[in-house]
Scaffold this active site. Structure first.
Site, PDB file in Angstrom:
ATOM      1  N   HIS A  99      -2.631  -1.494  -2.481  1.00  0.00           N
ATOM      2  CA  HIS A  99      -3.996  -1.063  -2.771  1.00  0.00           C
ATOM      3  C   HIS A  99      -4.144  -1.121  -4.289  1.00  0.00           C
ATOM      4  CE1 HIS A  99      -7.319   1.832  -3.202  1.00  0.00           C
ATOM      5  NE2 HIS A  99      -7.533   1.746  -1.902  1.00  0.00           N
TER       6      HIS A  99
ATOM      7  N   ASP B 157       3.484   4.993  -2.105  1.00  0.00           N
ATOM      8  CA  ASP B 157       2.082   5.341  -1.870  1.00  0.00           C
ATOM      9  C   ASP B 157       1.949   5.703  -0.396  1.00  0.00           C
ATOM     10  OD1 ASP B 157      -0.565   5.316  -1.123  1.00  0.00           O
ATOM     11  OD2 ASP B 157      -1.018   3.340  -1.959  1.00  0.00           O
TER      12      ASP B 157
ATOM     13  N   GLN C 173      -1.584   6.299   3.562  1.00  0.00           N
ATOM     14  CA  GLN C 173      -1.829   5.972   4.979  1.00  0.00           C
ATOM     15  C   GLN C 173      -0.666   6.355   5.886  1.00  0.00           C
ATOM     16  OE1 GLN C 173      -4.730   5.307   5.791  1.00  0.00           O
ATOM     17  NE2 GLN C 173      -5.632   4.548   3.891  1.00  0.00           N
TER      18      GLN C 173
ATOM     19  N   LYS D 287      -7.860  11.894   3.520  1.00  0.00           N
ATOM     20  CA  LYS D 287      -7.485  10.957   4.579  1.00  0.00           C
ATOM     21  C   LYS D 287      -6.681  11.657   5.672  1.00  0.00           C
ATOM     22  CE  LYS D 287      -7.235   7.024   1.378  1.00  0.00           C
ATOM     23  NZ  LYS D 287      -8.473   6.265   1.646  1.00  0.00           N
TER      24      LYS D 287
ATOM     25  N   CYS E 127     -10.056  -2.799  -1.291  1.00  0.00           N
ATOM     26  CA  CYS E 127      -9.328  -2.500  -2.533  1.00  0.00           C
ATOM     27  C   CYS E 127      -7.955  -3.162  -2.532  1.00  0.00           C
ATOM     28  CB  CYS E 127      -9.183  -1.001  -2.760  1.00  0.00           C
ATOM     29  SG  CYS E 127     -10.747  -0.169  -2.941  1.00  0.00           S
TER      30      CYS E 127
END
Lengths: 151, 407
Positions: free
Chosen positions: B122, B199, B202, B225, B362
């Site tokens: 991302h 990261d 998600q 999220k 993104c």
């Protein structure tokens, strides 16, 4: 709100069979525009003749049905106009697309009326405007460079 | 087994209509909807305990501070962080990664040093490194994405060198759903003497995550999220590394002693929390973690696997539709349809109340790798049902009809 209002036959025809698509060698104006939210990317090429008229215009790039068909229709409409006439028309189009003008002034049979449906989809107005604002920026830059050349 | 129909009753927004049709929300990868429990926790805080944290001696300040710090403990437990001191509140994943790039990066990167990222990052795990690399003269290297949407772990070894200072990669791809072998990559990075940042934007919302087991040095994720509010995110870092880092932002809260021309800094994690934090947001995140804990992260993952398998099978049945990404994945399905731009797909689906994302997500370099300008993306969470997949499929068939009208 019907999808047919947005994706009418004229829009789909210009999307699938774009007019004046492709690049141009040695254009007088080359202007690239982006729509950040959806990744649309369009370049407008214009040839300006000695009388300041648009004698040739093409577009390349990629985008959705709305931005591509709008670009295709724009190239047909802009050929033969002086840069002043083109700018005046672009500002009328912007008003119509953002709801500040009435598409009916174009006349019932004007192909550009097919973009009327976009006004009901605020998220898509940018798509329809992209080609027009990109051309407008190109004309401004062309004028700026012209002035610079004269001094 | 998780019952999405029961869960849906906790989410007021899911009973609304869009364009006269029941809302089918398939964009949880962008942000999730919020259960009443989260909204109520924030409301209760603002109505009963609102005060600044770590400042007052009075009752409200004490209640606010306790609620804020309690969320820190919940976060630590939720991701299996060894201690609360490694849990820093940020605005979101992006700010968490920028914190590492600026505070750790500027202190540790020198000319010629190397940072390894992947082609599927991302922008939030790419631009911060471009910025600090340019400033420090460091070099970015990239792990390729293979045709099936996965990484070649062996390639890490060919990229790692004695100049590698950091490996940064996404745990679960927000476009392809790819679940990257972060534990294995962390092992290789550490063997080469490099740090690793994951990261987790998600992954944390969708599956059990154990940062101690992964053995990552930094781990970033966002509250919004995972059922929480916007404006609150987390950076987990190994306390020893955080301790040695200079601060990120300067201001109140992050200091110990302040003179006119010099200051000493607070202990971690507060050293990295300059200014009044998002207290209400943190409390909302705490309530979101409670909600997910009650559901069970194993159950969350199992439900998403069921929904995603159904979606993959149904979408692949549509002629002219191409699905990107691997078989084993998070609850994300990116696709393209022949003759229909993703943006047009999203508009047509919206008329049926089906909310999906269209665009580059993104991740422009990944779009280039996939050789597309944009994709349409449907993503799933605990409140999505199998019947919603059927609505999605019917609506996609309508897209084909619209574009078939003119040749």
């Amino acid at each position: 709100m019907s999808l047919d209002e947005l994706y009418g036959e004229i829009i789909l025809d210009h999307y699938k069979n774009p007019r004046n698509a492709g690049e141009m060698e040695d254009p007088s104006i080359k202007s690239q525009g982006f729509n950040q939210s959806c990744g649309d990317d369009i370049t407008i090429f214009v040839r300006v003749d000695e009388n300041g008229r648009i004698s040739g215009i093409r577009f390349s790039g990629h985008g959705c049905a709305i931005s591509q068909s709008s670009a295709s229709m724009m190239t047909e409409r802009m050929r033969g106009k002086t840069l002043e006439e083109a700018e005046e028309f672009i500002s009328r189009m912007r008003k119509m697309l953002t709801g500040g003008g009435d598409f009916s002034e174009l006349g019932e049979y004007d192909e550009l009326s097919a973009l009327r449906g976009v006004t009901k989809f605020p998220m898509r107005v940018k798509c329809a405007s992209l080609a027009w604002t990109t051309l407008e920026t190109g004309i401004e830059e062309f004028r700026g460079e012209g002035r610079a050349n004269r001094t | 087994m998780l019952d999405p129909h029961r869960i849906r009753t906790d989410f007021p927004i899911l009973s609304r209509e869009v364009n006269g049709k029941p809302l089918v929300y398939l964009d949880s990868t962008a942000t999730t909807q919020k259960p009443t429990a989260v909204l109520e926790a924030m409301r209760k805080y603002y109505e009963r305990s609102n005060a600044n944290v770590h400042r007052g001696a009075y009752t409200l300040a004490q209640e606010a501070t306790e609620a804020y710090e309690e969320t820190r403990s919940k976060v630590a437990r939720f991701i299996h962080a060894p201690s609360d001191s490694g849990v820093i509140f940020t605005r979101n994943t992006t700010e968490a990664i920028n914190l590492v790039a600026q505070a750790w990066g500027r202190a540790n990167l020198h000319a010629g040093d190397e940072i390894i990222l992947t082609e599927m990052e991302h922008h939030s795990n790419l631009i911060p490194w471009q910025m600090v690399a340019r400033e420090r003269g460091a070099v970015l290297k990239f792990l390729h994405v293979m045709d099936d949407g996965t990484l070649d772990v062996g390639e890490v070894d060919t990229l790692l060198s004695d100049r590698t200072k950091l490996v940064g990669l996404v745990h679960v791809s927000n476009v392809l759903g790819t679940i990257n072998p972060v534990k294995e990559i962390a092992k290789r990075a550490h063997a080469a003497g490099a740090r690793i940042l994951v990261d987790g934007a998600q992954s944390v919302p969708h599956m059990p995550v154990d940062v101690k087991d992964i053995d990552c040095d930094f781990f970033a994720f966002s509250g919004h999220k995972m059922l929480g509010p916007t404006g609150i995110g987390v950076l987990y870092g190994k306390p020893k590394i955080l301790d040695a880092m200079p601060p990120f932002l300067g201001g109140g809260e992050m200091i110990r002693e302040v003179q006119l021309d010099w200051s000493t800094y607070n202990d971690i994690p507060w050293k990295f929390e300059a200014g009044t934090p998002n207290i209400g947001g943190a409390i909302g995140l705490g309530a979101a973690i409670d909600y997910l804990d009650a559901v069970g992260m194993g159950e969350v993952r199992a439900h998403e696997e069921r929904i995603t398998a159904k979606a993959l099978a149904a979408l692949r049945d549509i002629e002219g539709l191409e699905v990107f990404g691997p078989e084993v994945r998070g609850g994300v399905v990116s696709f393209a349809m022949r003759g229909a731009h993703p943006h047009d797909i999203a508009t047509i689906l919206d008329q049926d109340g089906v909310e999906i994302r269209a665009g580059h997500h993104c991740a422009q370099p990944l779009m280039r790798r996939l050789n597309v300008v944009a994709t349409a993306r449907a993503s799933f969470y605990i409140y999505n049902t199998e019947s919603e997949i059927e609505v999605l499929v019917e609506s996609l068939k309508k897209v084909k009809e619209v574009f078939a009208r003119v040749s």
